[in-house]
Design a protein around this motif. Structure first.
Motif, PDB file in Angstrom:
ATOM      1  N   SER A  67       0.728  -1.235   0.106  1.00 56.07           N
ATOM      2  CA  SER A  67       0.033  -0.076   0.067  1.00 56.07           C
ATOM      3  C   SER A  67       0.801   1.299  -0.103  1.00 56.07           C
ATOM      4  CB  SER A  67      -0.965   0.007   1.179  1.00 56.07           C
ATOM      5  OG  SER A  67      -1.699   1.014   1.239  1.00 56.07           O
ATOM      6  N   GLN A 107      -7.416   6.465  -6.396  1.00 55.63           N
ATOM      7  CA  GLN A 107      -7.282   4.955  -5.846  1.00 55.63           C
ATOM      8  C   GLN A 107      -7.123   4.128  -6.926  1.00 55.63           C
ATOM      9  OE1 GLN A 107      -7.526   3.847  -2.439  1.00 55.63           O
ATOM     10  NE2 GLN A 107      -7.663   6.052  -1.992  1.00 55.63           N
ATOM     11  N   HIS A 143      -3.318   7.028  -4.027  1.00 50.39           N
ATOM     12  CA  HIS A 143      -3.128   5.873  -3.344  1.00 50.39           C
ATOM     13  C   HIS A 143      -2.993   4.456  -4.256  1.00 50.39           C
ATOM     14  CE1 HIS A 143      -4.024   2.177  -0.618  1.00 50.39           C
ATOM     15  NE2 HIS A 143      -3.481   2.745  -0.185  1.00 50.39           N
TER      16      HIS A 143
END
Length: 135
Positions: free
Chosen positions: A36, A45, A78
Motif C-alpha cells: 500500500s 485510488q 493511493h
C-alpha cells in the motif's frame, strides 16, 4: 547550569519534532500480497498489477512512474501494488520475479515510506535494470 541543560534539551526536542514545512510521504505498508503506497484516504485510488519481468509493465512504469510518484507524494493518489510472477519461468535465473518482489516488500517494510518504496519500484522497471524475457 543544570537548568540551562534542561532548557537546551527541551528546545532541541521541540526543533526535532516540529513540522519542517515539507510534506511527509504517507507510510508504505505491506499486507499479505499488497504494498500500500500513499495516503489511503487520497481521492485517487488504483490497484496496479505488475510483473517485474513484463516489458509492458516496465513500459507503463517508465512512462507513467514519475507522474504516479508525484501524485503519491502530494497526497492525491493511493496505489495498492500487487506483484504477479507469471513470467518468472522466462527469466535467466528462473527466480527473478520472486527476488524482485521480495526486494520491493523488504524496501516497503523497512523504509515504511511511500516515496522511497515507489522510487524503488521505478528502479525495478527502469530500462537500465529490467531484464528481458529469456535474458
Amino acid at each position: 547550569m543544570r537548568a540551562l541543560g534542561v532548557l537546551v534539551g527541551a528546545v532541541m526536542a521541540l526543533l526535532m519534532c516540529a513540522p519542517s514545512g515539507v510534506a511527509q510521504a504517507a507510510p508504505a505498508e505491506t499486507a499479505r500480497d499488497v504494498i500500500s503506497i500513499g495516503d489511503p484516504g487520497a481521492p485517487g485510488q488504483i490497484e496496479l498489477f505488475v510483473d517485474p519481468l513484463c516489458p509492458f509493465s516496465g513500459k507503463m512504469i517508465q512512462q507513467q512512474g514519475a507522474e504516479i510518484g508525484r501524485r503519491i507524494e502530494n497526497g492525491s493518489l493511493h496505489v495498492n501494488l500487487r506483484f504477479v510472477n507469471f513470467l518468472e519461468r522466462l527469466s535467466a535465473s528462473g527466480t527473478y520475479d520472486s527476488r524482485a518482489i521480495y526486494a520491493a516488500f523488504a524496501v516497503a517494510g523497512y523504509s515504511r515510506d511511500s516515496g522511497v518504496t515507489w522510487r524503488f519500484v521505478e528502479q525495478i522497471f527502469s530500462a537500465e535494470q529490467q531484464p528481458k524475457e529469456q535474458g
